[in-house]
Structures are given as structure tokens and as C-alpha cells.
Design an enzyme around this catalytic site. Sequence first.
Site, mmCIF file in Angstrom:
data_model
loop_
_atom_site.group_PDB
_atom_site.id
_atom_site.type_symbol
_atom_site.label_atom_id
_atom_site.label_comp_id
_atom_site.label_asym_id
_atom_site.label_seq_id
_atom_site.Cartn_x
_atom_site.Cartn_y
_atom_site.Cartn_z
ATOM 1 N N HIS A 44 0.812 -1.223 0.000
ATOM 2 C CA HIS A 44 0.000 0.000 0.000
ATOM 3 C C HIS A 44 0.843 1.270 0.000
ATOM 4 C CE1 HIS A 44 -3.744 1.870 -0.114
ATOM 5 N NE2 HIS A 44 -4.375 1.261 0.881
ATOM 6 N N ARG A 45 2.164 1.147 0.168
ATOM 7 C CA ARG A 45 3.017 2.328 0.048
ATOM 8 C C ARG A 45 3.101 2.780 -1.402
ATOM 9 N NH1 ARG A 45 8.537 0.145 2.400
ATOM 10 N NH2 ARG A 45 7.957 -1.422 0.836
#
Length: 524
Positions: free
Chosen positions: A496-497
Site C-alpha cells: 500500500h506504500r
Amino acid sequence: MATREFKLPDVGEGLTEAEIVGWLVEEGDRVSEDQPVAEAETDKAVVEVPSPVDGTVKEIRAEAGEVVPVGEVIIVFETEGGEAAGEPETERPEPEAAEEGAAEEVPGGGTEEVTTPEGRVFAAPSARRLARELGVDIAEVEGSGPGGRVSDADVRAHAESAGEEAAGAAETPRSPEAAVESAESATRRVSDDGAETAGATASMAVESAERDRTLAAPATRRLAEERGVDLNAIPTDEERDGRPFVKPEQVVAYAEAQEEARAADADAASAASEAYEGAEDERVPYRGIRRTIGTQMARSKYTAPHVTHHDEVDVTELVAVRGELKEVAAERGVSLTFMPFVIEAVVAALREFPYLNSTLDEEAEEIVLRRDYNVGVAVATDAGLMVPVIRNADRKGMLQLSSELGELVERARERTISREEMQGGTFTITNFGAIGGEYATPIINYPETAILGLGAIKKKPRVVESDASAHRENGAAVSGEVVPRYVMTLSLSIDHRVIDGAQAAAFTNRVMEYLENPSLLLLE
């Protein structure tokens, strides 16, 4: 004579130690240069360690199962003559190809039988490993390969044959005479004080079933009640008025025999309970491939914030297309599975959504969008999960993908795959549906940023649009009918980064579109 100490080489990038899985030679054996002498387990696979010289094994310094640092001496060779170890010798030993029973070409077109040193068994490393796992003595296996070389199939056949022989011996029925002799032997065992033992107790039970009344004095009956025994169960040869008659001493002997039997049963149960409670837990070394997998999974899970997107896709058309092409592929020697179709669909979607084919360079604070499409496919093996990589998957056709994938999977399961063949991936696919699962939360193969999990393909009821089924509900036009369809579930985990949930959903939708309509892959 000259000696040559051989140190454990660095058989893999960054390797600091390896476990000696097993030795392929013994002290005193003749070896030739490049002949495998040992199997060593690295963090990814089992590799063969070759001899650096022609000569004789003088000393083996590492035990099977021992973890040895790179650079430590594991074996010592003795070479003939005064030459430097490793240089060509005047007389070379017989090459390994001349195995026991092998036919070697001779002038004139004939052949001659060539034998090997007594006690030596020629077998593939995977066959030796399989023999250890199945508890088979490799020396007893008859090899079917060239020169009698033992293969995996030979080991399995030997193990199955041994199992059938053991089962046949266990199931061989005893003759009636043997059964009678065994029963009589059991009932003849009598204790010193005249009380019959467990075998005789069984005989008493049979005798008591044939007696409905036993005569005894009132005092004897009271004694039987006090000792808790059944008069009809007590054996006796005496009779009164044509009926069995029991004396007080017979009651006492029978009661004592019963008490001894119960005490013996209690002791046996107690011993069994103590043995169970005292059983030690088995401890399996956490090293090699298993430790590497654990380290990699922990690094990925604690470094990349995981989010998993789930969906399902109707693959009825894909099942039909694969069914049509399966026979054509088989004629060309290729086993066509669903995985090549999924790889093609994933690569096509990655072109449109490049962030799912990326890595995060944390030091440079840059997202690296990979231009290569190297797809890893997770494979379950006896040693743990391995991920062979199909390089440049975007440049390969369906049959080439299927053929290459089959070879990589086979080498991974045989533990002969190289480290290089499991490195450089940009996206990974894992098929947990092969063992029956539908949904999962796969862990990203770090430093990649996404992994796609495939669930099992199952028949499920689905609503399919149809003009013939159109009708009205609550004043609104409604169409469609419920029919059985083939459905596959998808589980996409993302870092999700780098990747947002919307991107993950859009990517999954595009993969689904290709799988629902496999003919679209022809346009890519």
C-alpha cells in the site's frame, strides 16, 4: 602420492554456510574430476558438490546433516604421482559413465561389459534423497537406467513392491490347525497356585455360557458373593446329581486369578499412560530453505503494509478454450494448464497498470517501474515454497510458457533448480486453489509490490443475461436466468506504500476481463 584438501565452495550468491545433505562417495572410493561427491543444501535448493581432482577419497570430514561454513575442509583426496593436486594424471580412473552393467563401445562395433568397484551404487541425487525419505536401502534397488543407474521411478517401484510384500505377509491367513494350536497354547498356561491365567479365563467364559446353574454349599455361595464372582463362571470337574459342583477353594482360586488379571490390566494401562505423558516433542532444525522462507516472509510482512483485494471471475469460456487446446498441446508434447492463460492475462494487465510491476527503492526514495515482465509462480515442495521465475513472459507464446513452466516446476520439486532461476521476478502468482482453497491473503514476494492468488475453479450458480428470460418485476424490466458456471476466485495483495486500492481493483478487473474472454489475449 599427494593429498588435496577440498573446502566447501560458495555454491550460491552470498552463501555463508550449507548443510551436507549426504555423501555420494565413501572413504576409499575412486573418483574422477567433476564427479559429484556430496549434496549440499543452500537457502534455495540442493546442489551437487563436484570433485576437483581425479583420485581416491582419503577422508570425509563432515557428517551428513552437519551445517558447514563456506571455506571449511569437508573432504580430503589422495592423488597419484607427484603432480600438483587437480592437474591431469598419467593414468585416469575409469569414468563414471562406465557404470555397473553399462555397455562400452569397443573397436569393431561390439560392446563389452564394464563393472564398478564392489558396493558402489550409481543413482541420481534425487533418487538417493527419495530413498532416504521412503526408508529404502538404495543398494537393494535395481536400476533401470543406463548402466543400471537408479532413478526416482526405480526407488518408488522398489518401495511399493516392498510394501505389497509386507502387506501380503500380514494378511496371510493361518491354517485351522495353527489357530487351534494357538488357542490351546493360550489356555494351557496355569499359575503355580492352580488359578488359571488370562488364556484360561477366556475358556471359562465359554464354559460358563453353557452352564445355567451350578451347585454349591450355602457357605460357598456367600463366599462367592463376598468375592464378587459368578459361580457359573468358575470351572470345575466335580458334579453332584449330574450338575457342576463348586468348592470354596475353587472360588478363592478363581477370585485371586481375576484380581491378578485386573491388576495386570491396570499396570499395563498405567505404563501406557506414563509412556504417553513422557513422550518427548520432536524438534526439527529451523534452517536451510525453511529458514530462508521464514526470513523472507517476515521481512515482507513487516516492511510492506499489505492490503488484499478479493474478487471472483466467470471462467466458463476459459475452461472451454483450454479443453479445446489441451489435445493440440499434448500432440506437441506440452501439458497445457490454466496457468499460462493467467500469466498472459496478468502481463497484459501489467502493461496498463505499471505500478503493480514495480519495486520501491527506499534509499533513493524512488518507485522503480520495471520494464521487464518476469513472472514468478509459487510452487509447493517438500522443502517449502519456491518461486521459479519465467523471464520475459511478455515475449513468449502459450505453449512456450506452459513448457518452460513445467520444466521449472519439476526442477523445483526435485531440488535441482538454480538460484538464478528463482531471482529477478517482478510479479508473482500463487495457485492455492490447487489444494482446494478459494480465498487467501498471500504475502508479497519482497521487493515486488504485488502478488496474485488463484482460488479453485468451481461450478457455481450465476445469473446470465438473456432476452428469452426477460420479464417484469415491480413494474421494471428484468432479464436473466440462473445457470451453472465455472467460477475462479482472485486474491490480490499489494504494497500500500506504492499501490492504491483503486489501482488494485482496476488491475484485477482487467485480469478478469481477459480471463472471461480469453480470445482477447490474441490481440495482445
